[in-house]
Design a protein around this motif. Sequence first.
Motif, PDB file in Angstrom:
ATOM      1  N   THR A 192     -33.117  25.547   8.463  1.00 23.24           N
ATOM      2  CA  THR A 192     -34.037  25.274   9.577  1.00 23.24           C
ATOM      3  C   THR A 192     -34.859  24.015   9.340  1.00 23.24           C
ATOM      4  N   LEU A 195     -28.926  23.327  14.893  1.00 23.36           N
ATOM      5  CA  LEU A 195     -28.422  24.263  13.897  1.00 23.36           C
ATOM      6  C   LEU A 195     -27.014  24.761  14.214  1.00 23.36           C
ATOM      7  N   PRO A 213     -33.826  21.429  12.530  1.00 20.35           N
ATOM      8  CA  PRO A 213     -34.922  22.162  13.177  1.00 20.35           C
ATOM      9  C   PRO A 213     -34.756  22.311  14.690  1.00 20.35           C
ATOM     10  N   SER A 214     -35.515  23.241  15.204  1.00 20.29           N
ATOM     11  CA  SER A 214     -35.604  23.422  16.648  1.00 20.29           C
ATOM     12  C   SER A 214     -36.662  22.462  17.182  1.00 20.29           C
ATOM     13  N   ALA A 217     -30.599  31.401  11.825  1.00 25.46           N
ATOM     14  CA  ALA A 217     -30.289  30.913  10.470  1.00 25.46           C
ATOM     15  C   ALA A 217     -30.303  32.066   9.480  1.00 25.46           C
ATOM     16  N   ALA A 233     -31.481  26.635  18.991  1.00 26.10           N
ATOM     17  CA  ALA A 233     -30.815  26.221  17.757  1.00 26.10           C
ATOM     18  C   ALA A 233     -29.755  25.159  18.031  1.00 26.10           C
ATOM     19  N   CYS A 254     -34.565  30.032  16.296  1.00 28.14           N
ATOM     20  CA  CYS A 254     -33.725  29.234  15.402  1.00 28.14           C
ATOM     21  C   CYS A 254     -33.733  29.847  14.000  1.00 28.14           C
ATOM     22  N   GLU A 255     -34.907  30.226  13.531  1.00 25.60           N
ATOM     23  CA  GLU A 255     -35.027  30.828  12.210  1.00 25.60           C
ATOM     24  C   GLU A 255     -34.280  32.160  12.135  1.00 25.60           C
TER      25      GLU A 255
END
Length: 175
Positions: free
Chosen positions: A17, A146, A21-22, A36, A143, A32-33
């Motif tokens: 992340t 990501l 990153p977002s 991940a 994301a 996003c986290e």
Amino acid sequence: MLADLSPLIAATAQWLTCAYPSAGGARAATLCEVQARQAVTVAAWLRYPTPADAALVGIAGPGGSARLDWISGADHTLGHDPDAHAWRTWVDEVVASWAACLLTDPDLARLAVDALAEGSRDAGDPGRFRRLVAPDETDRRAAALLRHPDLLAPVSALHQDQLLDLLKPGQALTA
């Protein structure tokens, strides 16, 4: 002895992340986290399928993020304070690579979650990894970096062949 993978999972998810990153605010950063962390959890459970495997990586250490930082270009943005980045020693390069593969290929992610259910790790509730295997539009937007196959290609290519070999039909879950 450390028999659980939570430090490795937390550090590797944080690395992903930070590297990808977002850009959509607090809610997007959280989504996003979560994605991940789900990808890293699946990858870590595949990589270290037994309590003995988890204990061994706890003793030996996962290797750190140095090569990942170099590949992603983050190595010259880290600064010189080693204490500020001590968590990076818990990043597992193979797990990060496998998680990148899972994040960029939902079919592969489903196959990996299914393999967990057949192996020694119980994936639990089928919805547990929903944001990984069936991301909705909000998840995808949160994301975007990501999950971008071209951006993650250098990381996913590091150990993709090992993951694909592991997930072949009839393979036992051993790292």
